[in-house]
Design a protein around this motif. Structure first.
Motif, PDB file in Angstrom:
ATOM      1  N   ARG A 121       0.872  -1.257   0.042  1.00  0.00           N
ATOM      2  CA  ARG A 121       0.135   0.070  -0.027  1.00  0.00           C
ATOM      3  C   ARG A 121       0.797   1.375   0.120  1.00  0.00           C
ATOM      4  N   ASN A 122       1.903   1.027   0.535  1.00  0.00           N
ATOM      5  CA  ASN A 122       2.947   2.163   0.642  1.00  0.00           C
ATOM      6  C   ASN A 122       3.830   2.221  -0.482  1.00  0.00           C
ATOM      7  N   ASN A 123       3.918   1.389  -1.559  1.00  0.00           N
ATOM      8  CA  ASN A 123       4.553   1.522  -2.675  1.00  0.00           C
ATOM      9  C   ASN A 123       6.161   1.135  -2.255  1.00  0.00           C
ATOM     10  N   TYR A 124       6.266   0.163  -1.352  1.00  0.00           N
ATOM     11  CA  TYR A 124       7.649  -0.337  -1.175  1.00  0.00           C
ATOM     12  C   TYR A 124       7.908  -1.533  -1.940  1.00  0.00           C
ATOM     13  N   SER A 125       9.161  -1.848  -2.025  1.00  0.00           N
ATOM     14  CA  SER A 125       9.680  -3.017  -2.881  1.00  0.00           C
ATOM     15  C   SER A 125      10.046  -4.102  -1.783  1.00  0.00           C
ATOM     16  N   ILE A 126       9.384  -5.265  -1.968  1.00  0.00           N
ATOM     17  CA  ILE A 126       9.547  -6.101  -1.078  1.00  0.00           C
ATOM     18  C   ILE A 126      10.388  -7.392  -1.656  1.00  0.00           C
ATOM     19  N   LYS A 127      11.288  -7.960  -0.955  1.00  0.00           N
ATOM     20  CA  LYS A 127      12.213  -8.962  -1.311  1.00  0.00           C
ATOM     21  C   LYS A 127      12.373  -9.961  -0.130  1.00  0.00           C
ATOM     22  N   LEU A 128      11.889 -11.308  -0.545  1.00  0.00           N
ATOM     23  CA  LEU A 128      12.070 -12.289   0.261  1.00  0.00           C
ATOM     24  C   LEU A 128      13.551 -12.765   0.354  1.00  0.00           C
ATOM     25  N   LEU A 129      13.978 -12.924   1.573  1.00  0.00           N
ATOM     26  CA  LEU A 129      15.398 -13.322   1.835  1.00  0.00           C
ATOM     27  C   LEU A 129      15.242 -14.844   2.292  1.00  0.00           C
ATOM     28  N   ASP A 130      14.627 -15.211   3.196  1.00  0.00           N
ATOM     29  CA  ASP A 130      14.640 -16.588   3.656  1.00  0.00           C
ATOM     30  C   ASP A 130      13.278 -16.875   4.048  1.00  0.00           C
ATOM     31  N   ARG A 131      12.926 -18.299   3.937  1.00  0.00           N
ATOM     32  CA  ARG A 131      11.440 -18.653   4.536  1.00  0.00           C
ATOM     33  C   ARG A 131      11.717 -20.074   4.794  1.00  0.00           C
ATOM     34  N   GLN A 132      11.025 -20.368   5.849  1.00  0.00           N
ATOM     35  CA  GLN A 132      11.190 -21.784   6.667  1.00  0.00           C
ATOM     36  C   GLN A 132       9.785 -22.204   6.750  1.00  0.00           C
ATOM     37  N   ASP A 133       8.874 -23.074   5.963  1.00  0.00           N
ATOM     38  CA  ASP A 133       7.416 -23.279   6.148  1.00  0.00           C
ATOM     39  C   ASP A 133       7.340 -24.219   7.306  1.00  0.00           C
ATOM     40  N   GLY A 134       6.053 -23.718   7.843  1.00  0.00           N
ATOM     41  CA  GLY A 134       5.656 -24.849   8.983  1.00  0.00           C
ATOM     42  C   GLY A 134       5.257 -26.251   8.600  1.00  0.00           C
ATOM     43  N   ASP A 135       5.223 -27.103   9.185  1.00  0.00           N
ATOM     44  CA  ASP A 135       4.815 -28.587   8.960  1.00  0.00           C
ATOM     45  C   ASP A 135       3.462 -28.846   8.412  1.00  0.00           C
ATOM     46  N   VAL A 136       2.466 -27.866   8.961  1.00  0.00           N
ATOM     47  CA  VAL A 136       1.077 -27.978   8.365  1.00  0.00           C
ATOM     48  C   VAL A 136       0.854 -26.929   7.759  1.00  0.00           C
ATOM     49  N   VAL A 137       0.855 -25.891   8.293  1.00  0.00           N
ATOM     50  CA  VAL A 137       0.505 -24.351   7.459  1.00  0.00           C
ATOM     51  C   VAL A 137       1.497 -23.320   8.065  1.00  0.00           C
ATOM     52  N   GLY A 138       1.307 -22.172   7.479  1.00  0.00           N
ATOM     53  CA  GLY A 138       2.024 -21.114   8.087  1.00  0.00           C
ATOM     54  C   GLY A 138       3.616 -21.102   7.695  1.00  0.00           C
ATOM     55  N   VAL A 139       4.358 -20.409   8.464  1.00  0.00           N
ATOM     56  CA  VAL A 139       5.889 -20.386   8.432  1.00  0.00           C
ATOM     57  C   VAL A 139       6.449 -20.518  10.004  1.00  0.00           C
ATOM     58  N   LYS A 140       7.542 -21.401   9.907  1.00  0.00           N
ATOM     59  CA  LYS A 140       8.379 -21.128  11.204  1.00  0.00           C
ATOM     60  C   LYS A 140       9.172 -19.940  11.252  1.00  0.00           C
ATOM     61  N   SER A 141       9.788 -19.643  10.296  1.00  0.00           N
ATOM     62  CA  SER A 141      10.656 -18.204  10.245  1.00  0.00           C
ATOM     63  C   SER A 141      10.878 -17.858   8.878  1.00  0.00           C
ATOM     64  N   VAL A 142      10.611 -16.238   8.860  1.00  0.00           N
ATOM     65  CA  VAL A 142      10.731 -15.762   7.334  1.00  0.00           C
ATOM     66  C   VAL A 142      11.433 -14.596   7.623  1.00  0.00           C
ATOM     67  N   SER A 143      12.278 -14.201   6.550  1.00  0.00           N
ATOM     68  CA  SER A 143      12.906 -12.770   6.460  1.00  0.00           C
ATOM     69  C   SER A 143      12.599 -12.052   5.140  1.00  0.00           C
ATOM     70  N   ILE A 144      12.061 -10.781   5.449  1.00  0.00           N
ATOM     71  CA  ILE A 144      11.903 -10.046   4.208  1.00  0.00           C
ATOM     72  C   ILE A 144      12.536  -8.706   4.320  1.00  0.00           C
ATOM     73  N   GLU A 145      13.025  -8.192   3.056  1.00  0.00           N
ATOM     74  CA  GLU A 145      13.525  -6.695   2.958  1.00  0.00           C
ATOM     75  C   GLU A 145      12.647  -5.867   2.402  1.00  0.00           C
ATOM     76  N   LEU A 146      12.490  -4.604   3.263  1.00  0.00           N
ATOM     77  CA  LEU A 146      11.532  -3.602   2.631  1.00  0.00           C
ATOM     78  C   LEU A 146      12.311  -2.476   2.107  1.00  0.00           C
ATOM     79  N   ASP A 147      12.104  -1.909   1.040  1.00  0.00           N
ATOM     80  CA  ASP A 147      12.882  -0.808   0.462  1.00  0.00           C
ATOM     81  C   ASP A 147      12.022   0.291   0.145  1.00  0.00           C
TER      82      ASP A 147
END
Length: 222
Positions: free
Chosen positions: A131-157
């Motif tokens: 909504r604020n026109n920031y660029s988003i970059k996914l750095l790392d993502r570890q999915d959960g065993d069933v749903v969701g994520v255990k950990s995630v890192s994103i960069e906002l510019d």
């Protein structure tokens, strides 16, 4: 040498000599950033001052019947927005506030429930950035065993990304009737959020060799 005729920011004496003798390009870039920051303050303050005078004039016209209530409200709205811009700059006065940011989200205790909560936070920050026109970059993502994520890192510019998101640092709690519980019981789950400013590459760290000490040890052994 002044930046403009108003002489509100003066380049220090000796700057040219420093740049010529010591190859002061980083110093020059830092000085230009400082000038831009001060100039932004001056421009915003000047704009607020002019809008305040404009509001006074419109108010006089309104009192004499030469301006409508809508015109008075419009002039007030412009001034209010300008003042809010100044207040925003005052809040974001720390040097790192204007930098880009890395957001780390880690699910806490709670298994599937906490992983789902962590992904909800990820979607929240992602949509805010869009909504604020920031660029988003996914750095790392570890999915959960069933749903969701255990950990995630994103960069906002984007402008003042770290300044906006540094207040999100901490543990976030969710209390709800869990959709993953067959008995539909209420669950409390947690996820941690960390925000790190992305430091500019032009920062130079000088270490004096005289400050370095070397200690040598030999293990005894048995």
């Amino acid at each position: 040498v002044s930046v403009d005729s108003d002489d509100w920011y003066v380049i220090p004496k000796g700057f040219v000599e420093y740049d010529t003798i010591n190859d002061g390009a980083p110093y020059y870039e830092k000085l230009m950033r400082e000038i831009s920051a001060v100039k932004a303050w001056v421009n915003d303050y000047t704009a607020a001052e002019e809008l305040n005078e404009e509001l006074s004039v419109v108010n006089e016209f309104y009192a004499s019947g030469d301006a409508t209530e809508e015109e008075l409200d419009a002039a007030y709205g412009k001034l209010l927005k300008s003042v809010e811009t100044l207040e925003f700059r005052n809040m974001m006065r720390d040097e790192e506030d204007s930098l880009n940011v890395v957001i780390n989200i880690n699910s806490g205790a709670g298994g599937t429930e906490s992983c789902d909560w962590a992904e909800m936070l990820l979607r929240m920050y992602t949509r805010w950035a869009e909504r604020n026109n920031y660029s988003i970059k996914l750095l790392d993502r570890q999915d959960g065993d069933v749903v969701g994520v255990k950990s995630v890192s994103i960069e906002l510019d984007g402008p003042y990304a770290y300044g906006y998101l540094k207040s999100e640092i901490g543990v976030h709690r969710l209390v709800r009737l869990s959709p993953f519980d067959a008995a539909n019981r209420r669950h409390t789950t947690f996820a941690s959020v960390f925000a790190y400013p992305i430091i500019n590459d032009d920062i130079v760290i000088d270490i004096n060799p005289s400050d370095i000490t070397w200690d040598t040890y030999r293990s005894g052994g048995h």
